[in-house]
Design a protein around this motif. Structure first.
Motif, PDB file in Angstrom:
ATOM      1  N   ASP A 169     -17.153  25.811 -14.527  1.00 24.00           N
ATOM      2  CA  ASP A 169     -17.725  25.597 -13.434  1.00 24.00           C
ATOM      3  C   ASP A 169     -16.684  25.282 -12.228  1.00 24.00           C
ATOM      4  O   ASP A 169     -17.205  24.965 -11.067  1.00 24.00           O
ATOM      5  CB  ASP A 169     -18.786  24.231 -13.518  1.00 24.00           C
ATOM      6  N   GLY A 170     -15.549  24.949 -12.436  1.00 31.51           N
ATOM      7  CA  GLY A 170     -14.461  25.128 -11.316  1.00 31.51           C
ATOM      8  C   GLY A 170     -14.058  23.384 -11.247  1.00 31.51           C
ATOM      9  O   GLY A 170     -13.665  23.103 -10.270  1.00 31.51           O
ATOM     10  N   CYS A 171     -14.550  22.774 -12.077  1.00 33.22           N
ATOM     11  CA  CYS A 171     -14.358  21.218 -12.116  1.00 33.22           C
ATOM     12  C   CYS A 171     -12.827  21.125 -12.494  1.00 33.22           C
ATOM     13  O   CYS A 171     -12.568  21.565 -13.518  1.00 33.22           O
ATOM     14  CB  CYS A 171     -15.065  20.490 -13.046  1.00 33.22           C
ATOM     15  N   ASN A 172     -12.081  20.366 -11.678  1.00 32.99           N
ATOM     16  CA  ASN A 172     -10.726  19.639 -12.223  1.00 32.99           C
ATOM     17  C   ASN A 172     -10.996  18.678 -12.916  1.00 32.99           C
ATOM     18  O   ASN A 172     -11.990  18.070 -12.840  1.00 32.99           O
ATOM     19  CB  ASN A 172      -9.661  19.687 -11.041  1.00 32.99           C
ATOM     20  N   MET A 207     -12.568  15.374 -11.462  1.00 35.73           N
ATOM     21  CA  MET A 207     -13.791  15.862 -11.181  1.00 35.73           C
ATOM     22  C   MET A 207     -14.640  15.397 -12.293  1.00 35.73           C
ATOM     23  O   MET A 207     -15.708  14.923 -12.604  1.00 35.73           O
ATOM     24  CB  MET A 207     -14.285  16.881 -10.491  1.00 35.73           C
ATOM     25  N   ARG A 213     -17.437  12.771 -12.879  1.00 40.11           N
ATOM     26  CA  ARG A 213     -18.858  13.096 -12.923  1.00 40.11           C
ATOM     27  C   ARG A 213     -19.493  13.124 -14.381  1.00 40.11           C
ATOM     28  O   ARG A 213     -20.506  13.155 -14.312  1.00 40.11           O
ATOM     29  CB  ARG A 213     -19.051  14.483 -12.256  1.00 40.11           C
ATOM     30  N   MET A 221     -18.321  26.080  -7.684  1.00 38.64           N
ATOM     31  CA  MET A 221     -19.248  24.828  -7.556  1.00 38.64           C
ATOM     32  C   MET A 221     -18.608  24.536  -5.983  1.00 38.64           C
ATOM     33  O   MET A 221     -17.514  24.663  -5.531  1.00 38.64           O
ATOM     34  CB  MET A 221     -18.734  23.873  -8.252  1.00 38.64           C
ATOM     35  N   ILE A 224     -18.816  21.905  -4.560  1.00 36.19           N
ATOM     36  CA  ILE A 224     -17.870  20.415  -4.266  1.00 36.19           C
ATOM     37  C   ILE A 224     -16.539  20.606  -4.578  1.00 36.19           C
ATOM     38  O   ILE A 224     -15.795  19.979  -3.984  1.00 36.19           O
ATOM     39  CB  ILE A 224     -18.670  19.465  -5.291  1.00 36.19           C
ATOM     40  N   THR A 225     -16.357  21.461  -5.409  1.00 38.29           N
ATOM     41  CA  THR A 225     -14.961  21.869  -5.674  1.00 38.29           C
ATOM     42  C   THR A 225     -14.152  21.985  -4.606  1.00 38.29           C
ATOM     43  O   THR A 225     -12.910  21.338  -4.463  1.00 38.29           O
ATOM     44  CB  THR A 225     -14.898  22.795  -6.542  1.00 38.29           C
ATOM     45  N   LEU A 262     -13.710  19.130  -2.129  1.00 41.31           N
ATOM     46  CA  LEU A 262     -12.957  17.894  -2.814  1.00 41.31           C
ATOM     47  C   LEU A 262     -11.465  18.544  -2.776  1.00 41.31           C
ATOM     48  O   LEU A 262     -10.694  17.303  -3.269  1.00 41.31           O
ATOM     49  CB  LEU A 262     -13.531  17.526  -4.052  1.00 41.31           C
TER      50      LEU A 262
END
Lengths: 450, 286, 310
Positions: free
Chosen positions: B185-188, B191, B195, C1, C3-4, C7
């Protein structure tokens, strides 16, 4: 792993160098400061006022008067000093006795040592031997301070190799309290100040009773004192005069400790460690379970408050098995630290708080006995009027044969070695001569400096 | 016993079985052993000096001496010292929760050179007595000018091997699938940490919070040597002032101990729901 | 996403570091804040302490370098053998006992039973109570008039002088340690058990696994990281035991006759009572060497049984 070793070695070497370097410079700067201060005293002896007039701050730490009966008394002493010496600001900290020495050593080692500290006998002797305390004699001489107002024995306690390393702030003698009701019930005469050991033991056996026949002793004749007393009682010493050889295997020491072991183990007239775990001797006496209880003046306030069920008085401790009469002398002093840069101001503080004015405040709060003769003889006895023991004079009389615990730079180590062996002897695991031989095996290397 | 316990919790109806009764009996016996000394503490704290060492001893104080509590509150300045302790404890707890959970995550899931060495170094710092490191630590604080400040008490405690190790162990079992999904989902990692990881690790964070709070709240030697001003003292140091050169006021000591323990027990109750959470879920099947 | 993107930090030092460190950036990012604190306030003092172990520092006077003399003394000091023996006994008794009891308790407390909050709190009370108070209470409870001996004498036995007997005193203090720290591990295991996903258990149940099988194949593997943690921490903690020995032995002497003196206690005695900081440091580092070996062994073995270890 290959990378770690050099890094580790290098960092250790650096830190070690830093440590040694820092300490070397600290030591180098310390000594001149001390002698400067002394010189200043000598040259400006006549102009004490002038020296003291410069505004200075001294840091003082103390555990004195922390007994719950006398809380804050020491703060009053300091306040009185502040009123009399506005030119010296006192940064005062009252600390708990528990862990006091740990904190003090940490501060000294960490470079935030106070100028003045209260010390008990063994702390003071250890610090004096390590060179951490200032010898007060040059300042006392330069100043012409009258030491004869103190009881000499209280001054002697705080001397080391001819130096005076502290001025006494309070002292205690141990005396023998007795429960009159138990003596009356047993049909025995009250103990006197000339009671010999045989009489003492005879009374003990007659007073010790299993009143309800359950196999446990309800009333004990006496209780054991701290172990060094039994060494002093027969004139024994833990080591020879120049502290090179352990002398506990000498007959005198064995006789003394045998008398101690006999009290609990053989004659069973004093509570064992096991009995004391359930109720300590202090509260046993309060509960009427000990007929003759050796204790110091710190008990006066509580016993007067708490004991309602029986009448009691005090006399001196008995004469020992070899004909020697002795009592313990405990004391606390104020000392100036050798690293202090405000030695003169610190000395002024010492004179005041251990002198008549400071002593008076401490004495009025009911903390031990004042080392200043005039205060002790005037106020202590006066404050005891209408209180028990009626024979309060016994605390002062006992001073005639009072001795303090032997001292040595490594006394706590020596004391623990003896104490551990006496534990075994008191449990009956080993005999007294064996215990003393074991103790000496540990003590001799300590005396040899290992 | 334990397997029986699991079994019963998965039965559709909670039947009264022998195993279940046994669990209750054993738990009750164990709980008694745990709380009897505490009851003695309570009873001692309500006795006067005479009753304290009365012989034979009484479990029931007669009369109840509530004055011990008021006396210890005034003698030890509970308000001021309590506030100091709360401040130090709260900052350390929050700091540790953040720093150590981060480090725990790093050590559990990240790959970087020297990871095992650094982690082992962290463990190694727990293997030396604090008696040896306390003076070096004090000297460092003096160089930083932090002696006699609350910050000086707080700083060295913000991270420790115990907490990092604990967090690492719990993040090891965190489902990998969630991490992969987040990545897709592209979360680093930061995050993901905020989260997903933290919100899903409430139980262990609550555990670490209680343990840290408890440890720092009762900490004694470090605040004792660091805080020299009376106004900055902590509760445990304040309580030690009841130990005199010749005598100790056990009645006050015990009253003080009861008062000191209460905040931690309250915290434990408050965080209880995080421990109970899973029970609610399994309970649904009942 | 969405939000990415919002941020994403602006190009900065942060980003430069990311570029330099590449894929390792996040690892260092997460561990460095803690490591900085540990380096400054734990590791540097430890290295200084190691330096002190080669000196004769008394705290009161300047230290002198004495080489390996303190370490050599470890082998000639008769007390050292005694305290290391006591400490191993302490550890071997308390660690397994605590682990077994706390695991069993946690399993029991992880069910739907009445009075759960009460039980959990009850088992945690000893953990939060201060050692000083707890020790005083146990000394009293184990005395002639305490509950144990009152019970024993009432049923016709002799009373046991556990704390005043050289043969039993250490065991008694060790058991009080287990009593005091049991709740600590219980809480850790409870947290671990909570992390075991219900779906896994349900799935296994559907597959026809019995409760024993579920425990062995699902619950137990998932809490092995917590077991590993408590085992490692238990060894580290118990080999440095100090508090209870200090507070429960008469006059803080580690007696009777040194029967309860542990290494941690002897380190304290040497450091602050005998003012032999150098020797105290040497004892402490000798213990650390043992702990390192034990921990490395545990660490090496962990891959064989701990879930989630790569």
């Amino acid at each position: 792993m290959k990378q770690r070793v050099p890094f580790f070695v290098v960092s250790v070497v650096i830190v070690l160098a830093m440590l040694l370097g820092a300490c070397a410079t600290a030591a180098a700067t310390e000594a001149p400061v001390a002698s400067d201060a002394t010189e200043a005293v000598v040259t400006e002896a006549a102009a004490t006022e002038a020296v003291a007039a410069e505004p200075v701050t001294i840091k003082v730490v103390s555990f004195l008067t922390y007994s719950e009966n006398a809380e804050g008394a020491e703060s009053k002493v300091v306040a009185a000093f502040q009123a009399a010496h506005p030119e010296i600001t006192v940064d005062f900290q009252l600390l708990p006795y528990a862990d006091y020495y740990t904190s003090l050593k940490t501060w000294i080692a960490g470079g935030t040592a106070p100028d003045v500290a209260s010390l008990d006998l063994s702390m003071l002797q250890e610090m004096a031997a390590a060179g951490s305390l200032a010898d007060l004699n040059p300042m006392i001489k330069a100043d012409g301070y009258d030491l004869t107002q103190y009881y000499q024995s209280t001054l002697d306690m705080f001397q080391n190799n001819g130096g005076q390393y502290g001025l006494p702030a309070s002292y205690s003698n141990v005396v023998l309290y007795y429960n009159k009701n138990l003596f009356d019930a047993a049909g025995l005469p009250y103990p006197t100040d000339k009671m010999d050991w045989a009489t003492f033991m005879d009374y003990n056996k007659k007073l010790t009773k299993d009143t309800n026949g359950d196999g446990n002793i309800e009333v004990f004749g006496t209780s054991r004192l701290w172990w060094p007393y039994y060494m002093l009682l027969t004139g024994a010493t833990p080591f020879n005069a120049d502290a090179t050889k352990c002398t506990l295997t000498d007959q005198a020491a064995i006789d003394g400790f045998q008398a101690m072991v006999d009290l609990s183990l053989t004659d069973k007239v004093a509570p064992t460690a096991n009995d004391l775990a359930a109720q300590d001797d202090w509260h046993m006496f309060e509960a009427g379970r000990i007929a003759m209880y050796p204790i110091g003046p710190w008990s006066i306030t509580e016993f007067n408050d708490v004991i309602k069920d029986f009448d009691w008085d005090a006399t001196t401790l008995p004469i020992g098995p070899t004909g020697k009469q002795v009592t313990f002398l405990f004391g606390n002093a104020y000392s100036v630290l050798s690293g202090s840069k405000q030695q003169q101001a610190a000395y002024e503080f010492l004179k005041f708080v251990t002198g008549p004015e400071g002593d008076q405040i401490r004495q009025d709060s009911g903390f031990e006995i004042a080392p200043i003769k005039a205060v002790a003889e005037g106020s202590f006895l006066k404050s005891m009027e209408g209180k028990k023991p009626a024979n309060a004079k016994v605390f002062l009389d006992s001073a005639a044969f009072a001795e303090s615990v032997p001292t040595h730079a490594r006394w706590s180590e020596i004391a623990d070695a003896i104490s551990a062996q006496l534990d075994s002897a008191l449990l009956g695991d080993i005999t007294v001569p064996v215990a003393m031989q074991n103790a000496c095996d540990t003590i001799n290397p300590i005396l040899a400096g290992n | 016993m334990t397997t029986t316990a699991i079994e019963t919790s998965y039965k559709p109806k909670s039947k009264v079985t022998f195993g279940r009764i046994l669990v209750y009996v054993l738990l009750t016996l164990g709980a008694l052993i745990m709380i009897v000394p505490f009851i003695w503490m309570l009873s001692t704290s309500l006795k006067d000096q005479q009753q304290l060492f009365a012989w034979p001893p009484n479990w029931w104080p007669h009369p109840f001496v509530w004055a011990n509590y008021t006396e210890v509150m005034t003698k030890v300045k509970f308000g001021l010292y309590g506030l100091n302790t709360l401040k130090i404890t709260a900052v350390v707890t929050i700091g540790r929760l953040i720093l150590c959970s981060m480090a725990g995550y790093g050590f559990a899931r990240m790959k970087f050179p020297g990871k095992n060495f650094l982690f082992f170094l962290t463990l190694a710092t727990m293997m030396i007595s604090s008696q040896i490191t306390i003076i070096p630590n004090f000297i460092i604080m003096r160089y930083l000018g932090l002696v006699d400040t609350h910050l000086g008490v707080i700083l060295p405690q913000l991270a420790d091997g115990f907490s990092i190790f604990l967090m690492r162990q719990f993040f090891l079992t965190f489902p990998y699938e969630l991490e992969d999904a987040a990545k897709l989902d592209g979360c680093n990692p930061l995050m993901f940490y905020f989260r997903i990881l933290i919100p899903n690790s409430k139980a262990i964070l609550a555990t670490l919070a209680v343990m840290t709070f408890q440890g720092v709240w009762n900490d004694f030697l470090w605040p004792l040597v660091m805080l020299t001003s009376p106004a900055k003292r902590t509760l445990s140091v304040g309580l030690s002032y009841l130990v005199g050169q010749y005598t100790t006021r056990w009645d006050l000591q015990m009253a003080g101990s009861v008062l000191t323990v209460l905040p931690i027990l309250i915290l434990f109750f408050l965080l209880q729901k995080y421990f109970v959470q899973s029970i609610k879920m399994t309970g649904l099947k009942g | 996403m969405e939000i990415t993107r919002t941020l994403e930090p602006p190009p900065s030092f942060f980003q430069k570091m990311r570029r330099v460190l590449g894929k390792y950036f996040w690892g260092y990012f997460f561990v460095l804040p803690s490591l900085l604190i540990i380096l400054l306030f734990k590791l540097i003092p430890l290295v200084i302490g190691f330096g002190i172990s080669f000196t004769n520092w008394s705290l009161l006077s300047s230290p002198e370098f004495v080489g390996l003399a303190n370490y050599a003394k470890l082998f000639t000091d008769p007390t050292t053998g005694k305290v290391f023996g006591n400490t191993f006994y302490y550890s071997f008794l308390s660690v397994p006992l605590n682990l077994a009891l706390s695991l069993a308790l946690a399993m029991a407390l992880n069910q739907k039973i009445r009075g759960l909050a009460f039980f959990r709190t009850a088992y945690y009370i000893p953990v939060v109570a201060a050692s000083v108070a707890v020790s005083a209470i146990w000394v009293w409870l184990l005395s002639d008039f305490g509950i144990l001996n009152t019970f024993l004498t009432s049923i016709g036995f002799h009373s046991l002088n556990l704390l005043q007997n050289t043969k039993t005193a250490l065991t008694a203090i060790t058991l009080v340690d287990v009593w005091k720290n049991l709740g600590f591990n219980v809480v850790i295991f409870l947290a671990a058990l909570q992390d075991v996903p219900d779906e896994l258990r349900d799935a296994a149940k559907v597959d026809g696994a019995n409760s024993r099988g579920i425990f062995k194949n699902i619950t137990l593997p998932l809490i092995t990281p917590a077991i590993f943690f408590t085992a490692v921490m238990g060894v580290i903690g118990s080999l440095q035991a100090f508090d209870l020995v200090y507070n429960m032995s008469m006059k803080h002497e580690g007696g009777p006759a040194r029967a309860t003196s542990t290494v941690g206690f002897y380190v304290w005695q040497n450091a602050f009572k005998y003012s032999k900081m150098g020797y105290a440091a040497a004892i402490s580092f000798a213990l650390m060497a043992i702990l390192l070996v034990l921990t490395i062994i545990q660490w090496r073995m962990r891959r064989k049984w701990v879930y989630g270890e790569e």
